[in-house]
Design a protein around this motif. Structure first.
Motif, mmCIF file in Angstrom:
data_model
loop_
_atom_site.group_PDB
_atom_site.id
_atom_site.type_symbol
_atom_site.label_atom_id
_atom_site.label_comp_id
_atom_site.label_asym_id
_atom_site.label_seq_id
_atom_site.Cartn_x
_atom_site.Cartn_y
_atom_site.Cartn_z
ATOM 1 N N LEU A 1 1.178 -1.267 0.277
ATOM 2 C CA LEU A 1 -0.197 0.294 -0.407
ATOM 3 C C LEU A 1 1.204 1.103 0.119
ATOM 4 C CD1 LEU A 1 -1.220 -2.275 1.793
ATOM 5 C CD2 LEU A 1 -2.964 -0.643 2.109
ATOM 6 N N LEU A 2 0.446 2.942 -0.445
ATOM 7 C CA LEU A 2 1.235 3.133 -1.250
ATOM 8 C C LEU A 2 0.766 4.159 -0.422
ATOM 9 C CD1 LEU A 2 3.008 2.394 -4.432
ATOM 10 C CD2 LEU A 2 4.288 1.911 -2.032
ATOM 11 N N ASP A 3 0.815 5.220 0.551
ATOM 12 C CA ASP A 3 0.568 6.504 1.493
ATOM 13 C C ASP A 3 1.039 7.800 0.275
ATOM 14 O OD1 ASP A 3 -1.291 7.946 2.550
ATOM 15 O OD2 ASP A 3 -0.141 7.581 4.064
ATOM 16 N N GLU A 4 0.110 7.908 -0.499
ATOM 17 C CA GLU A 4 0.611 9.244 -1.862
ATOM 18 C C GLU A 4 2.429 9.325 -2.075
ATOM 19 O OE1 GLU A 4 -0.839 12.558 0.654
ATOM 20 O OE2 GLU A 4 -2.719 11.498 0.727
ATOM 21 N N VAL A 5 2.940 8.505 -2.756
ATOM 22 C CA VAL A 5 3.916 8.522 -3.509
ATOM 23 C C VAL A 5 4.228 9.357 -4.602
ATOM 24 C CG1 VAL A 5 5.360 7.377 -4.518
ATOM 25 C CG2 VAL A 5 4.554 6.312 -2.580
ATOM 26 N N GLN A 6 4.419 10.225 -5.144
ATOM 27 C CA GLN A 6 4.603 11.235 -5.704
ATOM 28 C C GLN A 6 5.650 11.274 -6.964
ATOM 29 O OE1 GLN A 6 1.806 13.670 -5.550
ATOM 30 N NE2 GLN A 6 1.140 13.077 -3.325
ATOM 31 N N ASP A 7 6.470 10.556 -6.865
ATOM 32 C CA ASP A 7 7.383 10.740 -8.088
ATOM 33 C C ASP A 7 7.131 9.698 -8.369
ATOM 34 O OD1 ASP A 7 9.827 9.825 -9.448
ATOM 35 O OD2 ASP A 7 10.798 11.311 -7.651
ATOM 36 N N PRO A 8 7.038 9.636 -10.031
ATOM 37 C CA PRO A 8 7.439 8.549 -10.689
ATOM 38 C C PRO A 8 8.000 7.501 -11.167
ATOM 39 C CG PRO A 8 7.101 10.745 -12.235
ATOM 40 C CD PRO A 8 7.281 11.040 -11.183
ATOM 41 N N GLN A 9 9.523 8.670 -10.438
ATOM 42 C CA GLN A 9 10.599 7.531 -10.496
ATOM 43 C C GLN A 9 10.338 6.428 -9.756
ATOM 44 O OE1 GLN A 9 13.626 7.003 -13.165
ATOM 45 N NE2 GLN A 9 12.694 9.339 -14.302
ATOM 46 N N ASN A 10 9.717 6.702 -8.746
ATOM 47 C CA ASN A 10 10.439 6.104 -7.395
ATOM 48 C C ASN A 10 8.645 4.976 -7.739
ATOM 49 O OD1 ASN A 10 12.171 6.697 -5.249
ATOM 50 N ND2 ASN A 10 10.715 8.186 -4.515
ATOM 51 N N PHE A 11 8.035 5.349 -8.110
ATOM 52 C CA PHE A 11 6.389 4.391 -8.438
ATOM 53 C C PHE A 11 6.857 3.242 -9.570
ATOM 54 C CE2 PHE A 11 1.625 4.521 -10.316
ATOM 55 C CZ PHE A 11 1.813 3.556 -9.025
ATOM 56 N N GLY A 12 7.863 3.785 -10.191
ATOM 57 C CA GLY A 12 7.957 2.935 -11.490
ATOM 58 C C GLY A 12 8.982 1.969 -10.965
ATOM 59 N N ALA A 13 9.974 1.886 -9.750
ATOM 60 C CA ALA A 13 11.031 1.102 -9.576
ATOM 61 C C ALA A 13 9.997 1.230 -8.519
ATOM 62 C CB ALA A 13 11.775 2.109 -9.168
ATOM 63 N N ILE A 14 9.284 0.786 -7.371
ATOM 64 C CA ILE A 14 8.678 0.544 -6.682
ATOM 65 C C ILE A 14 7.805 -1.492 -7.111
ATOM 66 C CG2 ILE A 14 6.393 -0.142 -4.895
ATOM 67 C CD1 ILE A 14 7.771 2.904 -4.361
ATOM 68 N N ILE A 15 6.585 -1.094 -8.713
ATOM 69 C CA ILE A 15 6.812 -1.477 -9.692
ATOM 70 C C ILE A 15 7.274 -2.890 -9.872
ATOM 71 C CG2 ILE A 15 5.291 -2.050 -11.746
ATOM 72 C CD1 ILE A 15 3.945 0.627 -11.066
ATOM 73 N N ARG A 16 8.638 -2.144 -10.288
ATOM 74 C CA ARG A 16 9.802 -3.291 -10.856
ATOM 75 C C ARG A 16 10.074 -4.373 -9.353
ATOM 76 N NH1 ARG A 16 11.903 -4.414 -15.002
ATOM 77 N NH2 ARG A 16 14.536 -5.082 -15.382
ATOM 78 N N ASN A 17 10.351 -3.600 -8.398
ATOM 79 C CA ASN A 17 10.785 -5.176 -7.209
ATOM 80 C C ASN A 17 8.926 -5.323 -6.680
ATOM 81 O OD1 ASN A 17 13.096 -3.028 -7.275
ATOM 82 N ND2 ASN A 17 12.249 -1.226 -5.542
ATOM 83 N N ALA A 18 8.197 -4.632 -7.170
ATOM 84 C CA ALA A 18 7.218 -5.906 -6.174
ATOM 85 C C ALA A 18 7.435 -6.550 -7.345
ATOM 86 C CB ALA A 18 5.807 -4.731 -6.429
ATOM 87 N N VAL A 19 7.521 -6.712 -8.838
ATOM 88 C CA VAL A 19 7.213 -7.763 -9.494
ATOM 89 C C VAL A 19 8.515 -8.903 -9.375
ATOM 90 C CG1 VAL A 19 7.275 -8.526 -11.489
ATOM 91 C CG2 VAL A 19 5.462 -6.520 -11.100
ATOM 92 N N GLY A 20 9.048 -8.317 -8.871
ATOM 93 C CA GLY A 20 10.697 -8.940 -8.602
ATOM 94 C C GLY A 20 10.956 -9.384 -7.479
ATOM 95 N N LEU A 21 9.924 -9.062 -6.628
ATOM 96 C CA LEU A 21 10.117 -10.499 -5.382
ATOM 97 C C LEU A 21 8.675 -11.069 -4.748
ATOM 98 C CD1 LEU A 21 12.460 -7.582 -3.631
ATOM 99 C CD2 LEU A 21 12.232 -10.592 -3.587
ATOM 100 N N TYR A 22 8.094 -10.892 -5.893
ATOM 101 C CA TYR A 22 5.984 -11.715 -6.121
ATOM 102 C C TYR A 22 5.786 -11.003 -5.055
ATOM 103 C CZ TYR A 22 9.223 -15.668 -7.089
ATOM 104 O OH TYR A 22 10.666 -15.678 -8.631
ATOM 105 N N VAL A 23 5.268 -9.920 -4.976
ATOM 106 C CA VAL A 23 3.861 -9.174 -4.430
ATOM 107 C C VAL A 23 3.362 -9.652 -5.379
ATOM 108 C CG1 VAL A 23 3.684 -6.790 -3.649
ATOM 109 C CG2 VAL A 23 5.773 -7.592 -3.380
ATOM 110 N N ASP A 24 1.625 -9.485 -4.770
ATOM 111 C CA ASP A 24 0.736 -9.850 -5.700
ATOM 112 C C ASP A 24 -0.033 -8.608 -6.210
ATOM 113 O OD1 ASP A 24 0.353 -13.193 -5.089
ATOM 114 O OD2 ASP A 24 0.730 -12.209 -3.915
ATOM 115 N N ALA A 25 0.098 -8.085 -5.673
ATOM 116 C CA ALA A 25 -1.294 -6.349 -6.372
ATOM 117 C C ALA A 25 -0.363 -4.831 -5.321
ATOM 118 C CB ALA A 25 -2.402 -6.370 -5.318
#
Length: 240
Positions: free
Chosen positions: A93-117
């Motif tokens: 759960l992301l509480d108001e993340v504003q930076d698109p670079q951070n959001f994109g990196a979080i998505i990539r990290n999440a997929v790489g480490l088996y996050v479902d959503a």
């Protein structure tokens, strides 16, 4: 017209997900493999000048961009129903993340480490933009991104489905992030770049966690924090 995405990986994943409407490549673009993938998918390709590509998107487009269908956010209720029988579902759960670079990196990290959503707010949160898609480098098509009006209400809904929540904060009462059992249905909460997790959201968490830091550093950015905590979750769930 939908929206633009750019870069080889992002365009490839959009084609495979059937989101690509039309692809534009520079006159010098020569990735024959990718061109065959586009052709096999029946997507129209148009050769354009480098200047034309630069006028459409900013950033390293690698000579290729695509007009795609607007990104479709998922519904929380559908996600819960679909994963109800899964042993150890994991959400961020992301509480108001504003930076698109951070959001994109979080998505990539999440997929790489088996996050479902990944669950985000509809307001005060960066949307899935071309920059987010480029930084995610194709990972965007492999995870549910759920948009909700209220994170606290989403937490309550997930709690009824059996989830426990750990929120990252710098509070003195926070425990070391390694001192928590991440097995079972878990939600990890990460805050915005400037304000962190809001008091209202952190109050609803079952535990507050923090990453021990050298006194020379005040904090990690949110994408780095996500990667560090997810690595510990993976270590616990998949021990050697």
């Amino acid at each position: 017209m939908g929206q633009w995405i750019y870069g080889k990986n992002a365009v490839t994943e959009a084609i495979e997900a059937r989101r690509a409407l039309k692809v534009y490549v520079s006159h010098t673009f020569s990735d024959a493999t990718l061109l065959r993938v586009i052709q096999a998918a029946g997507v129209t390709v148009e050769r354009v000048s480098e200047a034309r590509l630069k006028s459409l998107v900013q950033g390293n487009h690698q000579g290729i961009i695509s007009d795609v269908k607007p990104f479709s956010y998922r519904e929380l209720s559908d996600f819960i129903a679909r994963t109800s029988s899964k042993k150890d579902p994991l959400v961020i759960l992301l509480d108001e993340v504003q930076d698109p670079q951070n959001f994109g990196a979080i998505i990539r990290n999440a997929v790489g480490l088996y996050v479902d959503a990944i669950i985000v707010k509809k307001m005060n949160q960066v949307d899935v933009t071309p920059v987010v898609s480029k930084v995610a480098s194709g990972a965007l098509e492999h995870i549910d991104i759920i948009q909700v009006s209220n994170l606290s209400q989403a937490m309550e809904t997930l709690k009824k489905a059996g989830y426990w929540f750990a929120a990252t904060t710098l509070s003195e009462t926070s425990k070391d992030y390694r001192d928590f059992d991440y097995r079972g249905p878990i939600g990890l909460i990460f805050g915005s770049e400037g304000n962190g997790v809001s008091p209202l959201v952190s109050k609803r968490a079952d535990v507050l966690i923090k990453i021990p830091l050298s006194p020379k550093l005040e904090s990690f950015n949110v994408a780095s924090s996500v990667a560090i905590v997810l690595a510990e979750v993976y270590r616990q769930r998949h021990p050697l």
